[in-house]
Design a protein around this motif. Structure first.
Motif, PDB file in Angstrom:
ATOM      1  N   ILE A  12       0.815  -0.983   0.151  1.00 43.01           N
ATOM      2  CA  ILE A  12       0.136   0.079   0.097  1.00 43.01           C
ATOM      3  C   ILE A  12       0.904   1.266  -0.010  1.00 43.01           C
ATOM      4  CG2 ILE A  12      -1.814   1.355   1.378  1.00 43.01           C
ATOM      5  CD1 ILE A  12      -2.734  -1.222   2.391  1.00 43.01           C
ATOM      6  N   LEU A  13       0.478   1.996  -0.943  1.00 48.43           N
ATOM      7  CA  LEU A  13       1.220   3.295  -1.086  1.00 48.43           C
ATOM      8  C   LEU A  13       0.565   4.501  -0.379  1.00 48.43           C
ATOM      9  CD1 LEU A  13       2.845   1.541  -3.139  1.00 48.43           C
ATOM     10  CD2 LEU A  13       3.295   4.077  -4.225  1.00 48.43           C
ATOM     11  N   VAL A  14       1.105   5.423   0.215  1.00 51.54           N
ATOM     12  CA  VAL A  14       0.829   6.715   0.792  1.00 51.54           C
ATOM     13  C   VAL A  14       1.667   7.559   0.261  1.00 51.54           C
ATOM     14  CG1 VAL A  14      -0.622   5.703   2.540  1.00 51.54           C
ATOM     15  CG2 VAL A  14       1.839   6.718   2.996  1.00 51.54           C
ATOM     16  N   ASP A  15       1.068   8.964  -0.059  1.00 54.54           N
ATOM     17  CA  ASP A  15       1.927  10.217  -0.465  1.00 54.54           C
ATOM     18  C   ASP A  15       2.407  10.604   0.999  1.00 54.54           C
ATOM     19  OD1 ASP A  15       2.763  12.760  -1.066  1.00 54.54           O
ATOM     20  OD2 ASP A  15       1.254  12.779  -2.644  1.00 54.54           O
ATOM     21  N   ALA A  16       3.686  11.036   1.013  1.00 52.35           N
ATOM     22  CA  ALA A  16       4.119  11.628   2.375  1.00 52.35           C
ATOM     23  C   ALA A  16       3.488  12.824   2.490  1.00 52.35           C
ATOM     24  CB  ALA A  16       5.535  11.550   2.312  1.00 52.35           C
ATOM     25  N   LYS A  31       7.350   9.429  -2.336  1.00 59.79           N
ATOM     26  CA  LYS A  31       7.336  10.952  -2.482  1.00 59.79           C
ATOM     27  C   LYS A  31       7.987  11.769  -1.116  1.00 59.79           C
ATOM     28  CE  LYS A  31       3.569  11.043  -5.621  1.00 59.79           C
ATOM     29  NZ  LYS A  31       2.598  11.800  -6.259  1.00 59.79           N
ATOM     30  N   MET A  32       8.891  10.895  -0.658  1.00 63.37           N
ATOM     31  CA  MET A  32       9.700  11.518   0.774  1.00 63.37           C
ATOM     32  C   MET A  32      10.657  12.515   0.069  1.00 63.37           C
ATOM     33  SD  MET A  32       8.813   9.848   3.548  1.00 63.37           S
ATOM     34  CE  MET A  32      10.238  10.522   4.394  1.00 63.37           C
ATOM     35  N   ASP A  33      10.968  12.640  -1.028  1.00 63.52           N
ATOM     36  CA  ASP A  33      11.808  13.750  -1.398  1.00 63.52           C
ATOM     37  C   ASP A  33      11.164  14.788  -1.647  1.00 63.52           C
ATOM     38  OD1 ASP A  33      10.361  12.113  -3.539  1.00 63.52           O
ATOM     39  OD2 ASP A  33      11.226  13.688  -5.066  1.00 63.52           O
ATOM     40  N   LEU A  34       9.823  14.921  -1.669  1.00 61.36           N
ATOM     41  CA  LEU A  34       8.760  16.063  -1.517  1.00 61.36           C
ATOM     42  C   LEU A  34       8.845  16.632  -0.095  1.00 61.36           C
ATOM     43  CD1 LEU A  34       6.443  15.390  -4.506  1.00 61.36           C
ATOM     44  CD2 LEU A  34       8.613  16.367  -4.646  1.00 61.36           C
ATOM     45  N   VAL A  35       9.139  15.968   0.808  1.00 61.51           N
ATOM     46  CA  VAL A  35       9.024  16.374   2.138  1.00 61.51           C
ATOM     47  C   VAL A  35      10.430  16.537   2.974  1.00 61.51           C
ATOM     48  CG1 VAL A  35       6.534  15.676   2.598  1.00 61.51           C
ATOM     49  CG2 VAL A  35       8.533  14.252   3.184  1.00 61.51           C
ATOM     50  N   ILE A  45       7.134  -1.116   6.933  1.00 62.00           N
ATOM     51  CA  ILE A  45       6.978   0.482   6.659  1.00 62.00           C
ATOM     52  C   ILE A  45       8.234   0.574   6.247  1.00 62.00           C
ATOM     53  CG2 ILE A  45       6.016   2.416   7.501  1.00 62.00           C
ATOM     54  CD1 ILE A  45       4.548   1.185   9.323  1.00 62.00           C
ATOM     55  N   ILE A  46       8.258   1.190   4.887  1.00 59.16           N
ATOM     56  CA  ILE A  46       9.419   1.688   4.056  1.00 59.16           C
ATOM     57  C   ILE A  46       9.107   3.110   3.592  1.00 59.16           C
ATOM     58  CG2 ILE A  46      11.051   0.993   2.286  1.00 59.16           C
ATOM     59  CD1 ILE A  46      10.003  -1.814   2.342  1.00 59.16           C
ATOM     60  N   PRO A  47      10.127   3.928   3.768  1.00 54.16           N
ATOM     61  CA  PRO A  47      10.193   5.445   3.284  1.00 54.16           C
ATOM     62  C   PRO A  47      10.831   5.128   1.820  1.00 54.16           C
ATOM     63  CG  PRO A  47      11.941   5.296   4.762  1.00 54.16           C
ATOM     64  CD  PRO A  47      11.238   3.727   4.761  1.00 54.16           C
ATOM     65  N   ILE A  48      10.005   5.730   0.590  1.00 54.36           N
ATOM     66  CA  ILE A  48      10.797   5.360  -0.551  1.00 54.36           C
ATOM     67  C   ILE A  48      10.488   6.669  -1.566  1.00 54.36           C
ATOM     68  CG2 ILE A  48      10.264   3.083  -0.694  1.00 54.36           C
ATOM     69  CD1 ILE A  48       8.001   3.735  -2.584  1.00 54.36           C
ATOM     70  N   SER A  49      11.054   6.894  -2.686  1.00 55.17           N
ATOM     71  CA  SER A  49      10.772   7.750  -3.666  1.00 55.17           C
ATOM     72  C   SER A  49      10.855   6.879  -4.877  1.00 55.17           C
ATOM     73  CB  SER A  49      11.839   8.919  -3.700  1.00 55.17           C
ATOM     74  OG  SER A  49      11.765   9.680  -5.068  1.00 55.17           O
TER      75      SER A  49
END
Length: 432
Positions: free
Chosen positions: A125-129, A158-162, A190-194
């Motif tokens: 499951i993806l969420v927008d940061a 989209k961790m790069d956008l935060v 749970i994994i932070p990605i771009s």
């Protein structure tokens, strides 16, 4: 088609473990981009496919190669920028083979997500940061829980956008973990990605020094799925009876099908339902020859020591571990028909493993709001994409288990007899 210079060695992938996983998330969270990135980073796309995507990206005015176009192949999806249908993609690494189901994010395509996730070993499951958890994030998590998907991965995209904020990531992770505690989610990562830039996709990213977990691909390669199979309850639905085609062979009778659960071995005592007759397995054969044992999801032919009248729809199991033949079934049903709702009194064909029967809806106990988990006990019908608990009565006993125990023998579909369309997918809660 041109030379697949980016294609992995097919021979190296033979005989490897297979992981099926489904992607889900709200619109524009980056599912298609993530899948495109996985295909690109694992060198699983053809050179001319990449050239076509680069050309399409340029014609759209994108300043980068839009890898989402690898999966959003439908013209309507490209024009709208959304995923409508379930797009299946295949790739492999030296460790494992993968089948991806890219499922839609829109609420009106819930039926498509149910279809894509019903056979998945893992849901992603993806969420927008920037947005955090939204209503659809919770809905998708609930659906994966309802479908008993054993492993769940939340990708904060989209961790790069935060600015790669650890605080933002941990806030989303804590909120999702609290929600998942209400569900049946046995394994959560749970994994932070771009997805756009490839951070934490195939390799660990330098932009997240505070994150100590694996990359997404590493997790997909190493997540343990062998123990997810039910190896206790032997269930072998007979799909086809193989009889001799030659006049020189007169004593061959085999029963072909796919092992739903359990382990079958020559010499095992077995019982055939619904007749209740018993015998012993004399041999188990595949297209490549005899095998010493069969386990899910192998497709095999079973031969028995005794001549027993067995036909399609029968089930081979253990004498002291058998499903109870049941004509009264309670199940959670996702309604998939846009032309007519499910109502009490409705009559349908039901397809359960290899057995077919007719069924009538005896009752609708409640309709479930998948966003709030609220139960509407006053509901009189289920419309397209709605989910509810239903009582069914079948004309022929089903050889069923609870869905929570066996996803194969606990699942079924309903078919409109007049149009032959699949109108519902069910998960058995109780059969008696």
């Amino acid at each position: 088609m041109s030379q697949a210079v980016l294609e992995p060695d097919a021979a190296a992938s033979r005989g490897m473990d297979l992981l099926r996983f489904a992607t889900a998330g709200s619109v524009d969270d980056g599912k298609s981009t993530l899948i495109g990135r996985l295909l690109f980073d694992t060198k699983t796309i053809f050179e001319d496919q990449l050239e076509a995507v680069e050309s399409a990206s340029a014609s759209r005015g994108d300043e980068y190669t839009n890898l989402a176009l690898l999966t959003d192949g439908l013209r309507a999806e490209r024009e709208q920028g959304i995923t409508i249908d379930v797009a299946y993609r295949y790739f492999a690494t030296p460790r494992r083979k993968f089948i991806i189901a890219d499922t839609p994010g829109h609420i009106q395509y819930t039926r498509n997500m149910v279809t894509g996730a019903s056979t998945a070993d893992l849901a992603l499951i993806l969420v927008d940061a920037r947005k955090g958890l939204v209503e659809q994030s919770r809905r998708h998590a609930f659906l994966t829980s309802l479908l008993r998907v054993p492993h769940l991965v939340l990708c904060v995209n989209k961790m790069d956008l935060v600015d790669w904020s650890q605080e933002v990531f941990e806030r989303i992770a804590d909120e999702f973990t609290s929600f998942a505690a209400k569900l049946d989610a046995p394994d959560l990562s749970i994994i932070p990605i771009s997805a756009l830039n490839g951070d934490n996709i195939a390799t660990r990213s330098e932009n997240t020094p505070w994150y100590e977990g694996p990359s997404l691909l590493h997790h997909l390669e190493h997540v343990h799925i062998a123990s997810d199979r039910n190896l206790v309850d032997v269930r072998f639905p007979v799909q086809y009876v193989i009889r001799p085609q030659s006049t020189t062979v007169t004593d061959y009778r085999g029963y072909a099908g796919q092992v739903a659960s359990g382990i079958l071995k020559p010499g095992d005592d077995v019982m055939v339902l619904p007749s209740g007759l018993t015998s012993t397995i004399s041999s188990i054969e595949t297209a490549d020859g005899p095998v010493a044992e069969a386990f899910p999801p192998m497709s095999v032919t079973v031969r028995l020591a005794d001549e027993i009248d067995i036909s399609r729809g029968d089930m081979i199991c253990r004498p002291h571990n058998a499903p109870t033949p049941a004509q009264d079934v309670e199940a959670m049903i996702c309604w998939m028909d846009e032309s007519a709702p499910l109502r009490v009194g409705g009559k349908y064909s039901i397809k359960h493993t290899t057995r077919s029967a007719r069924a009538v809806v005896r009752g609708l106990q409640y309709r479930l709001d998948v966003n709030t988990l609220h139960r509407d006990e006053s509901a009189a019908e289920l419309k397209l994409n709605e989910i509810g608990r239903v009582k069914l009565r079948t004309t022929v006993p089903l050889l069923a288990d609870e869905y929570r125990r066996n996803r194969t023998t606990g699942g079924f579909i309903l078919i409109d007899e007049s149009t032959n369309r699949t109108v519902g997918a069910g998960m058995i809660i109780e059969a008696r």
